[in-house]
Design a protein around this motif. Structure first.
Motif, PDB file in Angstrom:
ATOM      1  N   PHE A 168      97.379 -61.118 102.345  1.00 40.74           N
ATOM      2  CA  PHE A 168      96.683 -61.319 101.218  1.00 40.74           C
ATOM      3  C   PHE A 168      96.106 -62.827 101.402  1.00 40.74           C
ATOM      4  CE2 PHE A 168      95.357 -62.312  96.930  1.00 40.74           C
ATOM      5  CZ  PHE A 168      94.771 -61.369  96.548  1.00 40.74           C
ATOM      6  N   ASN A 169      94.634 -62.966 101.506  1.00 43.32           N
ATOM      7  CA  ASN A 169      94.021 -64.099 101.934  1.00 43.32           C
ATOM      8  C   ASN A 169      93.618 -64.813 100.688  1.00 43.32           C
ATOM      9  OD1 ASN A 169      94.780 -63.714 104.450  1.00 43.32           O
ATOM     10  ND2 ASN A 169      92.722 -62.772 104.892  1.00 43.32           N
ATOM     11  N   ARG A 170      93.801 -66.081 100.294  1.00 41.35           N
ATOM     12  CA  ARG A 170      92.893 -66.544  99.158  1.00 41.35           C
ATOM     13  C   ARG A 170      92.840 -67.995  99.449  1.00 41.35           C
ATOM     14  NH1 ARG A 170      94.780 -65.150  93.347  1.00 41.35           N
ATOM     15  NH2 ARG A 170      93.681 -63.069  93.828  1.00 41.35           N
ATOM     16  N   GLY A 171      91.537 -68.525  99.667  1.00 40.67           N
ATOM     17  CA  GLY A 171      91.428 -69.819 100.010  1.00 40.67           C
ATOM     18  C   GLY A 171      91.655 -70.068 101.383  1.00 40.67           C
ATOM     19  N   THR A 172      92.724 -71.105 101.615  1.00 41.30           N
ATOM     20  CA  THR A 172      93.215 -71.209 103.006  1.00 41.30           C
ATOM     21  C   THR A 172      94.674 -70.721 103.158  1.00 41.30           C
ATOM     22  OG1 THR A 172      94.107 -73.485 102.191  1.00 41.30           O
ATOM     23  CG2 THR A 172      91.929 -73.528 103.111  1.00 41.30           C
ATOM     24  N   GLN A 173      95.107 -69.900 101.870  1.00 40.09           N
ATOM     25  CA  GLN A 173      96.421 -69.415 102.252  1.00 40.09           C
ATOM     26  C   GLN A 173      96.421 -68.048 102.553  1.00 40.09           C
ATOM     27  OE1 GLN A 173      97.709 -70.423  98.032  1.00 40.09           O
ATOM     28  NE2 GLN A 173      99.793 -70.509  98.882  1.00 40.09           N
ATOM     29  N   GLN A 174      97.237 -67.599 103.443  1.00 41.08           N
ATOM     30  CA  GLN A 174      97.509 -66.210 103.781  1.00 41.08           C
ATOM     31  C   GLN A 174      98.733 -65.800 103.754  1.00 41.08           C
ATOM     32  OE1 GLN A 174      97.364 -64.483 108.145  1.00 41.08           O
ATOM     33  NE2 GLN A 174      95.350 -63.882 107.354  1.00 41.08           N
ATOM     34  N   LEU A 175      98.997 -64.862 103.023  1.00 42.00           N
ATOM     35  CA  LEU A 175     100.720 -64.483 102.807  1.00 42.00           C
ATOM     36  C   LEU A 175     100.709 -63.036 102.965  1.00 42.00           C
ATOM     37  CD1 LEU A 175     101.186 -66.267  99.014  1.00 42.00           C
ATOM     38  CD2 LEU A 175     102.189 -67.039 101.220  1.00 42.00           C
ATOM     39  N   PRO A 176     102.209 -62.529 103.254  1.00 41.36           N
ATOM     40  CA  PRO A 176     102.245 -60.987 103.445  1.00 41.36           C
ATOM     41  C   PRO A 176     102.149 -60.618 101.931  1.00 41.36           C
ATOM     42  CG  PRO A 176     104.049 -62.288 104.508  1.00 41.36           C
ATOM     43  CD  PRO A 176     103.203 -63.357 103.878  1.00 41.36           C
ATOM     44  N   LEU A 177     101.599 -59.513 101.801  1.00 38.18           N
ATOM     45  CA  LEU A 177     101.333 -59.057 100.508  1.00 38.18           C
ATOM     46  C   LEU A 177     102.491 -58.892  99.570  1.00 38.18           C
ATOM     47  CD1 LEU A 177      99.408 -57.149  98.337  1.00 38.18           C
ATOM     48  CD2 LEU A 177     100.002 -55.063  99.689  1.00 38.18           C
ATOM     49  N   ALA A 178     103.572 -58.688  99.960  1.00 37.17           N
ATOM     50  CA  ALA A 178     104.802 -58.674  99.229  1.00 37.17           C
ATOM     51  C   ALA A 178     104.799 -60.008  98.371  1.00 37.17           C
ATOM     52  CB  ALA A 178     106.004 -58.061  99.671  1.00 37.17           C
ATOM     53  N   ASP A 179     104.756 -61.145  99.210  1.00 40.64           N
ATOM     54  CA  ASP A 179     104.912 -62.502  98.837  1.00 40.64           C
ATOM     55  C   ASP A 179     103.777 -62.922  97.982  1.00 40.64           C
ATOM     56  OD1 ASP A 179     107.213 -62.394 100.445  1.00 40.64           O
ATOM     57  OD2 ASP A 179     106.094 -63.892 101.953  1.00 40.64           O
ATOM     58  N   ALA A 180     102.600 -62.452  98.034  1.00 42.25           N
ATOM     59  CA  ALA A 180     101.644 -62.695  97.267  1.00 42.25           C
ATOM     60  C   ALA A 180     101.468 -62.172  96.016  1.00 42.25           C
ATOM     61  CB  ALA A 180     100.036 -62.295  97.811  1.00 42.25           C
ATOM     62  N   ALA A 194      85.358 -65.100 105.135  1.00 44.35           N
ATOM     63  CA  ALA A 194      84.849 -64.540 104.075  1.00 44.35           C
ATOM     64  C   ALA A 194      86.101 -63.145 103.574  1.00 44.35           C
ATOM     65  CB  ALA A 194      83.498 -63.725 104.520  1.00 44.35           C
ATOM     66  N   ALA A 195      86.879 -62.972 104.402  1.00 42.78           N
ATOM     67  CA  ALA A 195      87.742 -61.659 104.505  1.00 42.78           C
ATOM     68  C   ALA A 195      88.860 -61.995 103.286  1.00 42.78           C
ATOM     69  CB  ALA A 195      88.489 -61.135 105.732  1.00 42.78           C
ATOM     70  N   GLU A 196      88.456 -62.235 102.118  1.00 46.08           N
ATOM     71  CA  GLU A 196      89.427 -62.576 100.975  1.00 46.08           C
ATOM     72  C   GLU A 196      90.149 -61.418 100.589  1.00 46.08           C
ATOM     73  OE1 GLU A 196      89.934 -65.838  99.210  1.00 46.08           O
ATOM     74  OE2 GLU A 196      89.520 -66.263 101.411  1.00 46.08           O
ATOM     75  N   GLY A 197      91.176 -61.519  99.928  1.00 50.32           N
ATOM     76  CA  GLY A 197      92.034 -60.306  99.448  1.00 50.32           C
ATOM     77  C   GLY A 197      92.899 -59.691 100.474  1.00 50.32           C
ATOM     78  N   LEU A 198      93.267 -58.254 100.240  1.00 46.90           N
ATOM     79  CA  LEU A 198      94.253 -57.709 100.898  1.00 46.90           C
ATOM     80  C   LEU A 198      93.673 -57.285 102.215  1.00 46.90           C
ATOM     81  CD1 LEU A 198      96.373 -55.141  99.009  1.00 46.90           C
ATOM     82  CD2 LEU A 198      95.703 -54.737 101.499  1.00 46.90           C
ATOM     83  N   GLN A 199      94.420 -57.578 103.163  1.00 48.83           N
ATOM     84  CA  GLN A 199      93.433 -57.269 104.422  1.00 48.83           C
ATOM     85  C   GLN A 199      94.560 -56.677 105.484  1.00 48.83           C
ATOM     86  OE1 GLN A 199      90.314 -57.359 105.118  1.00 48.83           O
ATOM     87  NE2 GLN A 199      89.759 -58.510 103.154  1.00 48.83           N
ATOM     88  N   LEU A 253      91.117 -55.079  95.421  1.00 43.92           N
ATOM     89  CA  LEU A 253      91.485 -55.633  96.852  1.00 43.92           C
ATOM     90  C   LEU A 253      91.439 -57.264  96.658  1.00 43.92           C
ATOM     91  CD1 LEU A 253      89.226 -53.673  99.092  1.00 43.92           C
ATOM     92  CD2 LEU A 253      91.882 -53.349  98.699  1.00 43.92           C
ATOM     93  N   THR A 254      90.805 -58.009  95.867  1.00 45.49           N
ATOM     94  CA  THR A 254      90.720 -59.390  95.730  1.00 45.49           C
ATOM     95  C   THR A 254      91.543 -59.929  94.554  1.00 45.49           C
ATOM     96  OG1 THR A 254      88.657 -59.610  94.369  1.00 45.49           O
ATOM     97  CG2 THR A 254      88.749 -59.508  97.081  1.00 45.49           C
ATOM     98  N   GLN A 255      91.766 -59.160  93.805  1.00 46.10           N
ATOM     99  CA  GLN A 255      92.459 -59.612  92.388  1.00 46.10           C
ATOM    100  C   GLN A 255      94.000 -58.790  92.091  1.00 46.10           C
ATOM    101  OE1 GLN A 255      89.023 -59.008  89.951  1.00 46.10           O
ATOM    102  NE2 GLN A 255      89.371 -61.244  89.232  1.00 46.10           N
ATOM    103  N   THR A 256      94.461 -58.436  93.026  1.00 45.81           N
ATOM    104  CA  THR A 256      95.561 -57.162  93.193  1.00 45.81           C
ATOM    105  C   THR A 256      96.626 -58.055  92.380  1.00 45.81           C
ATOM    106  OG1 THR A 256      94.926 -57.009  95.483  1.00 45.81           O
ATOM    107  CG2 THR A 256      97.022 -55.972  94.544  1.00 45.81           C
TER     108      THR A 256
END
Length: 513
Positions: free
Chosen positions: A91-103, A6-11, A246-249
């Motif tokens: 930054f979490n979206r679906g099954t992806q987790q990326l560093p914020l800069a990459d997202a 559930a922890a989508e977006g910037l974390q 936070l989720t649509q950055t």
């Protein structure tokens, strides 16, 4: 790949030991990295710190000390601290987790339509005034109040000068040629209402909540500004204004980049606790991407007086003078309280003046309040860092210290509410939101228009930290004789007593009538 959560977006990143986000570990890593950038000996102590929640001011003060030492240090600290943060936050979206800069680079979608609304008022620019204790201060009355604030050390001379200058230039308040982006547009401490009186093109970013947007559109409709906002179809097929920082950055940045005009980007969003760090990172990430695509964008932040700052040596000297001028009763009370508390209360300010490699001396004003917490301190430091970095790259940057203000986010903390009520005991003034809003909106106008402002990157500063020293409205905190956090309990006790007395008087008045 990661499991869907559930922890989508910037974390915050998760800890390897607990598989849960750790705000303390992240803050330590960011501050340590920033200090290491300038070889501060304090950096090595952070890892061993066992009580971060209590002792974090030590390390934030070390950042300021290191920044003062060289004119090169503030930007080096900012670059390293922000770079570390951008790689740590995910930054979490679906099954992806990326560093914020990459997202921010990977997600290129732009799902928003653009909504516009023109205000119904006439095009006439409403003259600036300051609501203050039931009055509308304008003209000579306003100038006299500015003089009083300056003489009482509520505001710094540079702040007073800026207010006098903007008051003398009513033409600056015609903002019809500016497009001003408000991250957290509905913020209680924001300039929205004033911008709607001055024909601004207002790009509003706030949560997709009908209540928030009813408020924003209602304010705009009464004025002469133009509202520009993202809108998107909801799951029910209805169109909803707003976007989630936070989720649509990445998407917010992509949408802003489609706007043709140069943008004035104002990071005024606030959230409680660790969310304040995350929303600050979101605003910075969006500002950074938009600035890369639109380098003529300007940046704006508002800072808190309850932080640790480099200050001109005159501020320290002025505080010492006021300390010597205390009456005998205050001296005796402070001395007794300090003795009884084993030196925990009424700690004198740091009188040390630090020499920079530009040949100038600067002091440190430590007004940090422990109760606001390390997350709040980190969020505001990230904003400072981005401001310093943006100006060093040639962007106009308006970043000013706003006074302590009785917003709901502050007064819902009983201790801070009582302390604000009792601040006058130490010649500190807290401001109502409508007063702060009027002052800070005008200060933004000043920084956007005055070619002599420190916001203008063409003006060479004797030290990069002058960007933050200038224009401070600290409400008197910079001139208090003690560390603010060591006097806070007494201000709170005094304020609590004032509040109780006011309640009793009100009850008695009701009975009599």
């Amino acid at each position: 790949m990661r499991k869907l959560t559930a922890a989508e977006g910037l974390q915050f990143p998760t800890s390897a030991l607990s598989d849960k986000p750790s705000t303390t570990l992240s803050a330590k890593q960011i501050i340590q990295s920033a200090l290491q950038a300038v070889q501060s000996p304090v950096a090595s102590k952070i890892t061993r710190e066992k009580n971060w929640r209590k002792n974090y001011p030590v390390y934030f003060k070390a950042l300021v000390e290191a920044g003062i030492a060289s004119v090169d240090h503030p930007v080096q600290i900012a670059q390293q601290g922000l770079s570390t943060a951008q790689q740590l936050f995910v930054f979490n979206r679906g099954t992806q987790q990326l560093p914020l800069a990459d997202a921010m680079n990977q997600f290129q979608a732009q799902p928003f339509d653009t909504f516009t609304l023109k205000g119904n008022a006439t095009a006439e620019i409403e003259p600036w005034f300051v609501p203050y204790h039931g009055q509308k201060l304008q003209g000579q009355a306003l100038l006299e109040q500015i003089d009083r604030w300056e003489q009482q050390h509520i505001i710094e001379p540079s702040h007073a000068k800026a207010l006098r200058t903007v008051q003398a230039h009513p033409e600056w308040f015609d903002l019809s040629e500016r497009t001003m982006v408000l991250f957290g547009a509905g913020s209680e401490a924001g300039p929205l209402t004033w911008l709607t009186k001055w024909r601004a093109n207002i790009v509003a970013i706030d949560l997709p909540s009908p209540a928030i947007w009813d408020k924003i559109t209602s304010i705009v409709a009464k004025g002469n500004a133009t509202l520009i906002a993202p809108q998107q179809a909801s799951m029910e097929g209805k169109t909803q204004l707003g976007a989630n920082l936070l989720t649509q950055t990445p998407e917010i940045a992509n949408w802003l980049a489609t706007l043709a005009q140069p943008l004035d980007l104002a990071g005024i969003a606030y959230l409680d606790g660790e969310k304040h760090v995350r929303v600050s990172m979101a605003m910075i990430a969006i500002m950074d991407k938009v600035s890369q695509l639109k380098p003529d964008s300007s940046i704006m932040f508002m800072l808190t007086p309850t932080d640790i700052y480099a200050v001109p040596k005159e501020v320290v000297q002025g505080s010492l003078m006021l300390r010597k001028q205390r009456n005998q009763v205050e001296k005796l009370v402070a001395h007794a309280a300090r003795q009884l508390s084993l030196s925990h209360f009424f700690t004198p300010i740091d009188e040390t003046l630090l020499l920079s490699d530009n040949g100038q001396q600067y002091g440190i004003c430590d007004c940090m309040v422990i109760e606001q917490g390390p997350n709040y301190a980190l969020a505001k430091r990230l904003q400072q860092w981005y401001a310093l970095l943006a100006r060093s790259r040639g962007q106009r940057v308006a970043i000013n210290i706003a006074p302590s203000t009785t917003t709901l986010s502050v007064v819902k903390n009983p201790l801070l509410k009582a302390a604000f009520a009792g601040a006058g005991l130490f010649q500190v003034e807290t401001f109502n939101p409508e007063t702060t809003n009027a002052i800070m909106a005008a200060l933004w106008v000043h920084d956007l228009h005055n070619p002599d402002s420190v916001a203008n990157p063409q003006n060479k500063l004797e030290h990069p930290l002058k960007l933050i020293m200038e224009g401070a409205n600290h409400g008197g905190l910079w001139r208090v004789a003690y560390l603010a956090r060591t006097a806070l309990p007494f201000a709170a006790a005094y304020g609590w007593g004032k509040q109780k007395l006011a309640m009793l008087q009100k009850q008695r008045s009701r009975i009599m009538h």
